[in-house]
Design a protein around this motif. Structure first.
Motif, mmCIF file in Angstrom:
data_model
loop_
_atom_site.group_PDB
_atom_site.id
_atom_site.type_symbol
_atom_site.label_atom_id
_atom_site.label_comp_id
_atom_site.label_asym_id
_atom_site.label_seq_id
_atom_site.Cartn_x
_atom_site.Cartn_y
_atom_site.Cartn_z
ATOM 1 N N GLY A 37 0.777 -1.235 0.000
ATOM 2 C CA GLY A 37 0.000 0.000 0.000
ATOM 3 C C GLY A 37 0.806 1.281 0.000
ATOM 4 N N SER A 38 2.137 1.194 0.026
ATOM 5 C CA SER A 38 2.966 2.391 0.043
ATOM 6 C C SER A 38 3.099 2.984 -1.359
ATOM 7 N N ASP A 39 3.193 4.330 -1.425
ATOM 8 C CA ASP A 39 3.387 4.996 -2.713
ATOM 9 C C ASP A 39 4.857 5.048 -3.116
ATOM 10 N N ASN A 40 5.744 4.733 -2.191
ATOM 11 C CA ASN A 40 7.188 4.774 -2.461
ATOM 12 C C ASN A 40 7.677 3.393 -2.878
ATOM 13 N N ALA A 41 7.511 3.080 -4.139
ATOM 14 C CA ALA A 41 7.907 1.760 -4.651
ATOM 15 C C ALA A 41 9.372 1.773 -5.071
ATOM 16 N N GLY A 42 10.124 0.807 -4.596
ATOM 17 C CA GLY A 42 11.512 0.666 -5.003
ATOM 18 C C GLY A 42 11.623 -0.065 -6.321
ATOM 19 N N ILE A 43 12.841 -0.177 -6.842
ATOM 20 C CA ILE A 43 13.058 -0.832 -8.127
ATOM 21 C C ILE A 43 12.642 -2.300 -8.082
ATOM 22 N N GLY A 44 12.853 -2.959 -6.935
ATOM 23 C CA GLY A 44 12.480 -4.365 -6.804
ATOM 24 C C GLY A 44 10.988 -4.577 -6.927
ATOM 25 N N GLY B 199 5.996 -5.651 -12.754
ATOM 26 C CA GLY B 199 6.071 -5.811 -14.204
ATOM 27 C C GLY B 199 6.074 -7.271 -14.629
ATOM 28 N N CYS B 200 6.855 -8.093 -13.926
ATOM 29 C CA CYS B 200 6.903 -9.533 -14.229
ATOM 30 C C CYS B 200 5.546 -10.187 -14.009
ATOM 31 N N THR B 201 4.882 -9.831 -12.918
ATOM 32 C CA THR B 201 3.603 -10.455 -12.570
ATOM 33 C C THR B 201 2.520 -10.121 -13.577
ATOM 34 N N THR B 202 2.348 -8.837 -13.890
ATOM 35 C CA THR B 202 1.287 -8.471 -14.829
ATOM 36 C C THR B 202 1.610 -8.946 -16.250
ATOM 37 N N GLY B 203 2.897 -8.983 -16.608
ATOM 38 C CA GLY B 203 3.283 -9.516 -17.917
ATOM 39 C C GLY B 203 2.925 -10.982 -18.058
ATOM 40 N N GLY B 204 3.216 -11.780 -17.010
ATOM 41 C CA GLY B 204 2.877 -13.208 -17.022
ATOM 42 C C GLY B 204 1.384 -13.448 -17.048
ATOM 43 N N THR C 210 11.042 1.384 -16.941
ATOM 44 C CA THR C 210 11.797 2.491 -17.528
ATOM 45 C C THR C 210 10.926 3.737 -17.649
ATOM 46 N N TYR C 211 9.720 3.565 -18.165
ATOM 47 C CA TYR C 211 8.793 4.701 -18.282
ATOM 48 C C TYR C 211 8.504 5.298 -16.910
ATOM 49 N N ASP C 212 8.219 4.441 -15.949
ATOM 50 C CA ASP C 212 7.899 4.851 -14.584
ATOM 51 C C ASP C 212 9.038 5.665 -13.967
ATOM 52 N N LEU C 213 10.260 5.117 -14.063
ATOM 53 C CA LEU C 213 11.418 5.759 -13.429
ATOM 54 C C LEU C 213 11.785 7.077 -14.111
ATOM 55 N N ILE C 214 11.779 7.089 -15.448
ATOM 56 C CA ILE C 214 12.160 8.309 -16.168
ATOM 57 C C ILE C 214 11.120 9.405 -15.965
#
Length: 310
Positions: A107-114, A120-125, A197-201
């Motif tokens: 529930g945190s808004d501060n998502a790390g790279i992990g 990304g892996c989960t929704t892609g699968g 990449t989109y998210d971070l940039i």
């Protein structure tokens, strides 16, 4: 994506993100589908050694050859399955990305790279599990050469729904999920490189106040995401395309397909169609993300107007 809160902007709901992602992806497919078809033709080139010379040379040469020998409509062969794919596929992998990030960050808004990579892996699968049959049919249609005057009998499938029926009848229901494992691998990679990449940039641009949260920011982040994704995902994408388009029994599996390509065509074969892949992914990302951000805002404005009529 990055949640930007302001007094006049309500964060979009999950339903808005899911519907908006599917719609934006369909818009992007309509714009870039000829490039995707050219990419598929270049990727499968080399499977058959019956002809001594290469039929297609470069992305624009491929498009020119297809228009000259098969007609302009051939560039949009498989479009129906492609749009079906995007409405089911992009809705899950892009529309549920933020929700999955919330799951991994509790529930945190501060998502790390992990957390972003896991999301990304989960929704892609998940997206592949839902939409794989549409991807198989799309690739088969794009690979199908339509020669003028050849007649319907010369075509592999007469239509989109005939393709679903024929594949299920001749190859079994499992045939509709052919290449599922390499596609899961590909889309885990694509989703991580593309969305993260989109998210971070985008986040970096907004934090450094280089741009505001508007179209130039979305354009820049989307272009970078498309370039990174093409470099990372091309080898898996080529193997996926070859394997899904292959006749039953040609390859023992995706790994065997990759090894066969390496032995017969060399390592450069894994980057066949790289230029159309980049042109397609770069332009697709730009159209999709810019459309997605605008569709989300439009839907939320419409929702607010409906809830609070003047």
């Amino acid at each position: 994506m990055v949640a930007v809160r302001s007094a006049d902007r309500i964060p979009p709901t999950t339903a808005v993100k899911v519907l908006g992602a599917g719609t934006a992806a369909c818009v992007a497919d309509l714009v870039t589908f000829p490039l995707d078809t050219a990419k598929v033709r270049l990727q499968i080139q080399g499977e058959s050694k019956s002809s001594g010379s290469l039929r297609y040379k470069g992305v624009f040469g491929t498009i020119s050859t297809m228009v000259r020998t098969e007609g302009a409509r051939s560039l949009y062969s498989g479009l129906v399955a492609g749009l079906q794919r995007q409405m089911s596929f992009a809705s899950v992998r892009i529309g549920l990305y933020d929700s999955m990030k919330q799951v991994y960050t509790r529930g945190s808004d501060n998502a790390g790279i992990g957390a972003r990579l896991l999301a990304g892996c989960t929704t892609g699968g998940l997206a592949v599990a839902v939409a794989q049959p549409t991807d198989v049919v799309k690739v088969r249609f794009q690979a199908q050469v339509r020669l003028p005057g050849a007649g319907a009998a010369a075509q592999r499938y007469s239509g989109t729904f005939d393709a679903y029926r024929t594949i299920a009848r001749e190859e079994g229901v499992r045939g509709l999920w052919k290449g599922c494992l390499p596609n899961i691998t590909r889309n885990a990679i694509v989703n991580c490189s593309e969305l993260v990449t989109y998210d971070l940039i985008k986040e970096l641009i907004l934090k450094r106040k280089l741009m505001t949260d508007n179209m130039p920011c979305h354009f820049t982040a989307a272009f970078a995401a498309g370039f990174c994704t093409t470099i990372v995902a091309s080898p898996v994408d080529v193997v996926k395309t070859r394997y899904m388009n292959s006749a039953p029994g040609r390859y023992r599996g995706a790994t065997n397909c990759a090894v066969t390509m390496l032995m017969k065509e060399g390592p450069q074969s894994f980057y066949k169609g790289f230029v159309p892949s980049f042109l397609r992914l770069g332009s697709w990302n730009i159209v999709m993300f810019v459309s997605y951000e605008q569709i989300k805002r439009g839907m939320m404005r419409a929702h607010q107007s409906w809830q609070s009529p003047v």
